[in-house]
Write an enzyme that holds these catalytic residues in place. Structure first.
Site, mmCIF file in Angstrom:
data_model
loop_
_atom_site.group_PDB
_atom_site.id
_atom_site.type_symbol
_atom_site.label_atom_id
_atom_site.label_comp_id
_atom_site.label_asym_id
_atom_site.label_seq_id
_atom_site.Cartn_x
_atom_site.Cartn_y
_atom_site.Cartn_z
ATOM 1 N N GLY A 69 72.524 127.422 108.740
ATOM 2 C CA GLY A 69 71.135 126.980 108.827
ATOM 3 C C GLY A 69 70.167 128.090 108.455
ATOM 4 O O GLY A 69 70.386 129.258 108.776
ATOM 5 N N GLU A 94 70.014 118.900 113.658
ATOM 6 C CA GLU A 94 70.842 119.964 113.065
ATOM 7 C C GLU A 94 72.291 119.512 112.934
ATOM 8 O O GLU A 94 72.964 119.816 111.946
ATOM 9 C CB GLU A 94 70.758 121.246 113.894
ATOM 10 N N ARG A 113 73.734 125.899 96.266
ATOM 11 C CA ARG A 113 73.575 126.856 97.358
ATOM 12 C C ARG A 113 72.592 126.406 98.433
ATOM 13 O O ARG A 113 72.692 126.815 99.571
ATOM 14 C CB ARG A 113 73.093 128.203 96.805
ATOM 15 N N GLY A 117 71.571 121.216 96.205
ATOM 16 C CA GLY A 117 72.004 122.091 95.126
ATOM 17 C C GLY A 117 73.308 122.787 95.468
ATOM 18 O O GLY A 117 73.913 122.548 96.518
ATOM 19 N N HIS A 129 57.801 115.678 117.122
ATOM 20 C CA HIS A 129 58.119 114.718 118.182
ATOM 21 C C HIS A 129 56.952 113.740 118.271
ATOM 22 O O HIS A 129 55.878 114.080 118.748
ATOM 23 C CB HIS A 129 58.367 115.466 119.488
#
Length: 144
Positions: free
Chosen positions: A45, A24, A73, A71, A52
């Site tokens: 997010g 992240e 957005r 893109g 894993h």
């Protein structure tokens, strides 16, 4: 990212949450770097998943993020995390949304937690890290 007492689960292996957090972080940094105007847009997010594939018990893991879609957005980023022997530890997909933000009254709002320079280095007031920028990917060289 180091594989040590901060990033291991009780069985002595890298914690899946640490791998997801690294993924992240990578996608978020990459997402911020490509938005047109940080005064008018922010990145949030939408979804993250992580597979894993192999354990890591010590040393360091390294992540590389590549865009799937970028893109105006919507952004989708694939991240691969490898150990020091280049063994694939985790593969992850992160979906980000670029939201429009309005003007912020003076004295309020969110302050930037990191600064980005054209020299391809990023610094944070509390946790320094190096970033190597490649035209189609981003790699964090050291983190934590």
């Amino acid at each position: 990212m180091p594989v040590d007492h901060r990033t291991k689960q009780p069985m002595g292996l890298i914690h899946g949450g640490a791998s997801a957090a690294l993924s992240e972080t990578m996608g978020s940094i990459a997402g911020v770097l490509i938005i047109e105007d940080m005064t008018k847009q922010s990145i949030v997010g939408i979804e993250i998943n992580a597979n894993h594939l192999s354990p890591a018990k010590s040393g360091y893991v390294y992540a590389t993020t590549k865009p799937v879609k970028t893109g105006r957005r919507l952004q989708v980023w694939n991240t691969e995390i490898h150990d020091e022997d280049e063994k694939l530890i985790c593969t992850s997909r992160l979906t980000k949304h670029a939201i429009v933000i309005g003007p912020t009254p003076p004295g309020t709002g969110v302050k930037a937690f990191a600064t980005f320079e054209t020299s391809s280095n990023a610094t944070s007031p509390t946790k320094p890290f190096s970033v190597l920028l490649i035209p189609t990917s981003i790699t964090i060289a050291s983190f934590l």
